[in-house]
Design an enzyme around this catalytic site. Structure first.
Site, PDB file in Angstrom:
ATOM      1  N   ASN A  43     -15.371 -40.139  31.679  1.00  0.00           N
ATOM      2  CA  ASN A  43     -16.199 -40.994  30.841  1.00  0.00           C
ATOM      3  C   ASN A  43     -17.487 -40.268  30.487  1.00  0.00           C
ATOM      4  O   ASN A  43     -18.018 -39.483  31.265  1.00  0.00           O
ATOM      5  CB  ASN A  43     -16.457 -42.357  31.493  1.00  0.00           C
ATOM      6  N   GLU A  45     -21.056 -41.450  28.877  1.00  0.00           N
ATOM      7  CA  GLU A  45     -21.904 -42.537  28.401  1.00  0.00           C
ATOM      8  C   GLU A  45     -22.911 -42.029  27.378  1.00  0.00           C
ATOM      9  O   GLU A  45     -23.166 -40.822  27.274  1.00  0.00           O
ATOM     10  CB  GLU A  45     -22.645 -43.180  29.579  1.00  0.00           C
ATOM     11  N   CYS A  54     -14.489 -43.542  27.087  1.00  0.00           N
ATOM     12  CA  CYS A  54     -13.800 -43.760  28.356  1.00  0.00           C
ATOM     13  C   CYS A  54     -13.047 -42.494  28.772  1.00  0.00           C
ATOM     14  O   CYS A  54     -12.678 -41.662  27.934  1.00  0.00           O
ATOM     15  CB  CYS A  54     -12.796 -44.893  28.222  1.00  0.00           C
ATOM     16  N   GLU A  56      -9.997 -42.252  29.804  1.00  0.00           N
ATOM     17  CA  GLU A  56      -8.653 -42.244  29.236  1.00  0.00           C
ATOM     18  C   GLU A  56      -8.670 -41.704  27.811  1.00  0.00           C
ATOM     19  O   GLU A  56      -7.800 -40.925  27.419  1.00  0.00           O
ATOM     20  CB  GLU A  56      -8.052 -43.658  29.238  1.00  0.00           C
ATOM     21  N   CYS A  87      -9.528 -50.210  30.341  1.00  0.00           N
ATOM     22  CA  CYS A  87     -10.061 -51.324  29.559  1.00  0.00           C
ATOM     23  C   CYS A  87      -9.047 -51.690  28.474  1.00  0.00           C
ATOM     24  O   CYS A  87      -8.073 -50.967  28.249  1.00  0.00           O
ATOM     25  CB  CYS A  87     -11.418 -50.956  28.950  1.00  0.00           C
ATOM     26  N   CYS A  90      -8.533 -48.975  25.831  1.00  0.00           N
ATOM     27  CA  CYS A  90      -7.771 -47.818  26.334  1.00  0.00           C
ATOM     28  C   CYS A  90      -6.310 -48.167  26.560  1.00  0.00           C
ATOM     29  O   CYS A  90      -5.439 -47.307  26.405  1.00  0.00           O
ATOM     30  CB  CYS A  90      -8.421 -47.247  27.593  1.00  0.00           C
TER      31      CYS A  90
END
Length: 135
Positions: A43, A45, A54, A56, A87, A90
Site C-alpha cells: 500500500n 498512502e 492498495c 493488491e 477492500c 480490490c
C-alpha cells in the site's frame, strides 16, 4: 504451484516497504500468475486521501507490467485483530484477472489466517465475461 511460503515471503517483503505514514497500517500482497511468476505490491498512502493505492492494486499492476494476465493465487498480509481481506474495490480488481474459484490467502505477521475463494468474497460478481471479453 508455487509454495505458499514463497507468496508469504514476497508479501512480507512488500509490506516492509509500504508507504503508510498516515494510518501506520502496512499491507503487502503477492500474486502468482499463470506462468508461475510471483508479483508483489504494497500500500502507498497519500496525504490527499483517498488517492493512495492498495497493496493488491500494486501487485496487480506489477503483474500486468511484467506481462502476466491471470491471477492463479493471491496472498494479502496485514496485521490486525481480524483477518485483513481485500477492500471492495480490490475484490473487483482481482476479479478482472481471476476466476470465481481463485484462492485468496489472508495472512498476518504470524502466518496464514484464512483462505477464501474469490466467489466467497465477491459473490455473483461482474467480470469480463459480462462484456463479452475472455476472462
Amino acid at each position: 504451484m508455487t509454495d505458499l511460503s514463497v507468496l508469504l515471503a514476497a508479501a512480507r517483503g512488500a509490506r516492509a516497504r509500504a508507504h503508510a505514514p498516515y494510518s501506520g497500517f502496512r499491507v503487502g500482497a503477492a500474486i502468482l500468475d499463470e506462468a508461475g511468476v510471483v508479483h508483489a505490491g504494497c500500500n502507498v498512502e497519500n496525504a490527499a486521501y483517498p488517492v493512495g493505492t492498495c497493496a493488491e492494486a500494486g501487485a496487480i499492476a506489477a503483474m500486468v507490467a511484467a506481462g502476466g494476465r491471470e491471477i492463479r493465487a493471491i496472498l494479502i498480509l496485514g496485521d490486525g485483530p481480524e483477518p485483513v481481506t481485500p477492500c471492495g474495490a480490490c475484490r473487483q480488481r482481482i476479479r478482472e484477472f481471476a476466476s470465481p474459484g481463485t484462492v485468496i490467502h489472508v495472512a498476518d505477521l504470524d502466518g496464514l489466517r484464512a483462505r477464501f475463494s474469490l466467489d466467497a468474497l465477491l459473490p455473483h460478481s461482474f467480470g469480463p465475461g459480462h462484456l463479452g471479453a475472455a476472462g
